[in-house]
Scaffold this active site. Sequence first.
Site, mmCIF file in Angstrom:
data_model
loop_
_atom_site.group_PDB
_atom_site.id
_atom_site.type_symbol
_atom_site.label_atom_id
_atom_site.label_comp_id
_atom_site.label_asym_id
_atom_site.label_seq_id
_atom_site.Cartn_x
_atom_site.Cartn_y
_atom_site.Cartn_z
ATOM 1 N N PHE A 148 1.028 -0.957 -0.035
ATOM 2 C CA PHE A 148 -0.364 0.484 0.123
ATOM 3 C C PHE A 148 0.819 0.831 -0.434
ATOM 4 O O PHE A 148 0.176 2.337 -0.628
ATOM 5 C CB PHE A 148 -0.806 0.338 0.877
ATOM 6 C CG PHE A 148 -0.117 0.529 1.998
ATOM 7 C CD1 PHE A 148 -0.201 2.050 2.507
ATOM 8 C CD2 PHE A 148 0.120 -0.115 3.382
ATOM 9 C CE1 PHE A 148 0.622 2.222 3.723
ATOM 10 C CE2 PHE A 148 1.289 0.064 4.052
ATOM 11 C CZ PHE A 148 0.938 1.570 5.197
ATOM 12 N N LYS A 172 -0.456 -6.767 -9.104
ATOM 13 C CA LYS A 172 -2.035 -7.316 -7.642
ATOM 14 C C LYS A 172 -1.362 -6.047 -6.850
ATOM 15 O O LYS A 172 -0.841 -6.378 -6.035
ATOM 16 C CB LYS A 172 -1.679 -8.065 -7.150
ATOM 17 C CG LYS A 172 -3.337 -8.996 -6.820
ATOM 18 C CD LYS A 172 -3.862 -8.356 -5.848
ATOM 19 C CE LYS A 172 -2.677 -8.871 -4.932
ATOM 20 N NZ LYS A 172 -3.475 -7.135 -3.164
ATOM 21 N N GLU A 175 -5.136 -3.642 -1.722
ATOM 22 C CA GLU A 175 -5.796 -3.518 -1.559
ATOM 23 C C GLU A 175 -6.898 -2.221 -0.729
ATOM 24 O O GLU A 175 -7.885 -1.689 -1.241
ATOM 25 C CB GLU A 175 -7.211 -4.328 -1.025
ATOM 26 C CG GLU A 175 -6.789 -4.913 0.184
ATOM 27 C CD GLU A 175 -5.911 -5.985 0.213
ATOM 28 O OE1 GLU A 175 -4.633 -5.855 -0.534
ATOM 29 O OE2 GLU A 175 -5.636 -7.224 0.719
ATOM 30 N N SER A 225 5.399 -7.085 3.330
ATOM 31 C CA SER A 225 5.973 -7.070 4.839
ATOM 32 C C SER A 225 6.676 -8.860 4.481
ATOM 33 O O SER A 225 7.080 -8.966 3.641
ATOM 34 C CB SER A 225 4.758 -7.529 5.786
ATOM 35 O OG SER A 225 3.759 -8.171 5.907
ATOM 36 N N CYS A 280 9.157 2.176 2.868
ATOM 37 C CA CYS A 280 10.234 0.803 3.168
ATOM 38 C C CYS A 280 12.384 1.255 3.964
ATOM 39 O O CYS A 280 13.325 0.731 4.766
ATOM 40 C CB CYS A 280 10.178 -0.252 2.440
ATOM 41 S SG CYS A 280 11.022 0.622 1.082
ATOM 42 N N GLU A 380 9.149 -3.822 13.082
ATOM 43 C CA GLU A 380 8.668 -3.002 12.568
ATOM 44 C C GLU A 380 7.751 -2.062 11.876
ATOM 45 O O GLU A 380 6.372 -2.651 12.150
ATOM 46 C CB GLU A 380 9.174 -3.759 10.782
ATOM 47 C CG GLU A 380 8.937 -2.100 9.667
ATOM 48 C CD GLU A 380 8.279 -2.604 8.058
ATOM 49 O OE1 GLU A 380 7.682 -4.050 7.724
ATOM 50 O OE2 GLU A 380 8.597 -2.491 6.931
HETATM 51 P P1 NAD Z 1 1.822 -6.482 3.287
HETATM 52 O O1 NAD Z 1 2.794 -7.264 3.168
HETATM 53 O O2 NAD Z 1 0.330 -6.855 3.918
HETATM 54 O O3 NAD Z 1 0.816 -6.378 1.786
HETATM 55 C C1 NAD Z 1 1.885 -6.496 0.128
HETATM 56 C C2 NAD Z 1 1.207 -7.132 -1.080
HETATM 57 O O4 NAD Z 1 0.462 -8.356 -0.229
HETATM 58 C C3 NAD Z 1 -0.517 -6.592 -0.791
HETATM 59 O O5 NAD Z 1 -0.728 -6.699 -2.128
HETATM 60 C C4 NAD Z 1 -1.071 -7.793 -0.083
HETATM 61 O O6 NAD Z 1 -2.921 -7.672 -1.127
HETATM 62 C C5 NAD Z 1 -0.395 -8.844 0.253
HETATM 63 N N1 NAD Z 1 -0.524 -9.524 0.600
HETATM 64 C C6 NAD Z 1 -1.353 -9.371 1.896
HETATM 65 N N2 NAD Z 1 -1.484 -10.397 3.147
HETATM 66 C C7 NAD Z 1 -1.039 -11.411 2.228
HETATM 67 C C8 NAD Z 1 -1.163 -13.135 2.670
HETATM 68 N N3 NAD Z 1 -1.873 -13.381 3.546
HETATM 69 N N4 NAD Z 1 -1.060 -14.182 1.289
HETATM 70 C C9 NAD Z 1 -0.648 -13.033 0.000
HETATM 71 N N5 NAD Z 1 -1.036 -12.300 0.104
HETATM 72 C C10 NAD Z 1 -0.930 -10.732 0.697
HETATM 73 O O7 NAD Z 1 1.828 -4.984 3.114
HETATM 74 P P2 NAD Z 1 1.821 -3.836 3.347
HETATM 75 O O8 NAD Z 1 1.221 -3.442 4.942
HETATM 76 O O9 NAD Z 1 0.835 -3.552 2.149
HETATM 77 O O10 NAD Z 1 3.050 -2.864 2.776
HETATM 78 C C11 NAD Z 1 3.620 -2.499 4.322
HETATM 79 C C12 NAD Z 1 5.230 -3.262 4.126
HETATM 80 O O11 NAD Z 1 5.625 -2.797 3.339
HETATM 81 C C13 NAD Z 1 5.803 -2.393 5.503
HETATM 82 O O12 NAD Z 1 6.640 -4.231 5.855
HETATM 83 C C14 NAD Z 1 6.964 -2.462 4.115
HETATM 84 O O13 NAD Z 1 8.323 -2.239 5.083
HETATM 85 C C15 NAD Z 1 7.380 -3.241 2.794
HETATM 86 N N6 NAD Z 1 7.899 -2.765 2.146
HETATM 87 C C16 NAD Z 1 9.233 -2.997 1.431
HETATM 88 C C17 NAD Z 1 9.707 -2.671 -0.070
HETATM 89 C C18 NAD Z 1 10.727 -2.617 -0.195
HETATM 90 O O14 NAD Z 1 11.319 -2.461 -0.688
HETATM 91 N N7 NAD Z 1 12.146 -4.070 0.799
HETATM 92 C C19 NAD Z 1 9.346 -1.006 -0.420
HETATM 93 C C20 NAD Z 1 7.666 -0.787 0.152
HETATM 94 C C21 NAD Z 1 6.955 -1.715 1.396
#
Ligand code: NAD
Length: 495
Positions: A148, A172, A175, A225, A280, A380
Amino acid sequence: MTIPHWIGGKRVTGTSGRTAPVTDPSTGAITGEVALASTRDADTAIAAAAAAFPTWRDTSLARRTQIIFAFRELLNARKGELAEIITAEHGKVLSDALGEITRGQEVVEFACGTPHLIKGEFTENASTRVDVSSIRQPVGPVAIISPFNFPAMVPMWFFPVAIAAGNTVVLKPSEKDPSAALWIAELWAEAGLPDGVFNVLQGDREAVDALLVSPAIKAVSFVGSTPIARYVYERATAHGKRVQALGGAKNHMVVLPDADLDLAADAAVNAGYGSAGERCMAISALVAVGAIADDLVAKIAERTVKLRTGDGMTGVDMGPLITRAHRDKVAGYIDEGEGAGARLVVDGREVAAEGESGGFWLGPTLFDHVTTDMSIYTDEIFGPVLSVLRVNTYEQAVELINASPYGNGTAIYTNDGGAARRFQNEVEVGMVGINVPVPVPMAYYSFGGWKNSLFGDLHAHGMEGIRFFTRGKVITSRWLDPSHGGINLGFPENT
Ligand code: NAD
């Protein structure tokens, strides 16, 4: 209003009947419902990408580049619209939204040079009258699954390179802020991209799982994450795909005693609270070395209390958090930090936000005397909470960083070139800033962390992105020699 998928060049509502609310974090109001794909919807999007692939991979590089260039021109002209969409669903301030688009645009510009970057090699007479050449070909339909916090930039780390190299894409998005992806899809159509080359599949875990197991999807780029990144990596590789899964972070900024403390305090505030800490590359742990800690904390506090939190459309410094649940979770960490004995210097729970009362507000928060066993350090938090840890020496600072399970970004503030050189050599982190707090992505270098911040072998964009979205083929050919040497069952030797 239902925010739909984009499949095969048009808006599609899908078959699942499931939706999720999308909110404006500055008001707390539900502004739309996003479609959540069923496995059937995912298969429709994958089929569209698979159907478009043969023609797109054989479209000339000249034509592909013209379309990417046209996309760049449209994006550059209209990015203000996209920034408003991002602020309305994510909450980050408008200038920050524009900043992320500009970073993403740089990858589009990089991708315009793909014809040069995917050139192969040719060796004449590797053996007598035998030539050898290598080419790089697209891998096929690929999936991009994004978080997000950067609804435009993170997808743009991947899709310009993937498309330029001849792949087709199913994106994808999160959401929580799904509209940016849809806007981007419509821009691609306007730029002349054939239907099916770029598809948007809205959804949650069901959509992700369908992408991870589909035999038609050949590669997966994931950002999110750490637990989900690990899951995506393990599941998709088990299904034979190449995967780059970028995970979470806990980024440290070391301030050495010789540093300019005003510069360091500015940097800590910018990197700690920019985008409400939902980056991030945010700095969440500041490691103060030696006797400077009291002065440094005072300077950071002085700046922090002046920050204005409010509606991101109105020129404030910091917007709300993404959801009420996330806001409450971050506030819970502040409770825990206090309970664990850290000194709460600035308390964001009491912020007077410049916005509607229903907004997901949490002000910038500063802790001092944080220790490595506290949850505000180990987890985090992904919010505007900056923790100061105090150590006596440079060696202790590096040891602390290298003991972290994360290795995304880090920074050092110093005027000592030798110390900076040592730091860049010794620190076990993928991206290092020297007197730069957030070493932000540069399109022509790669972006990615180490340890639990990235699962897979190749980072995003730069030459690593070109390699990720292509696979090598080596061709050995003989044309001028009519004799192949007759029957010989031995392994051929070069002569
Ligand atoms: P998230 O892991 O909750 O979601 C990321 C994606 O995975 C979304 O599209 C979501 O719909 C999907 N998703 C969520 N739960 C899922 C599941 N159980 N099974 C399959 N798919 C699932 O992350 P977020 O809250 O949207 O974003 C924040 C996180 O992203 C933080 O941890 C941040 O550090 C990380 N991030 C990392 C970088 C990097 O370059 N390393 C860059 C941006 C964000």
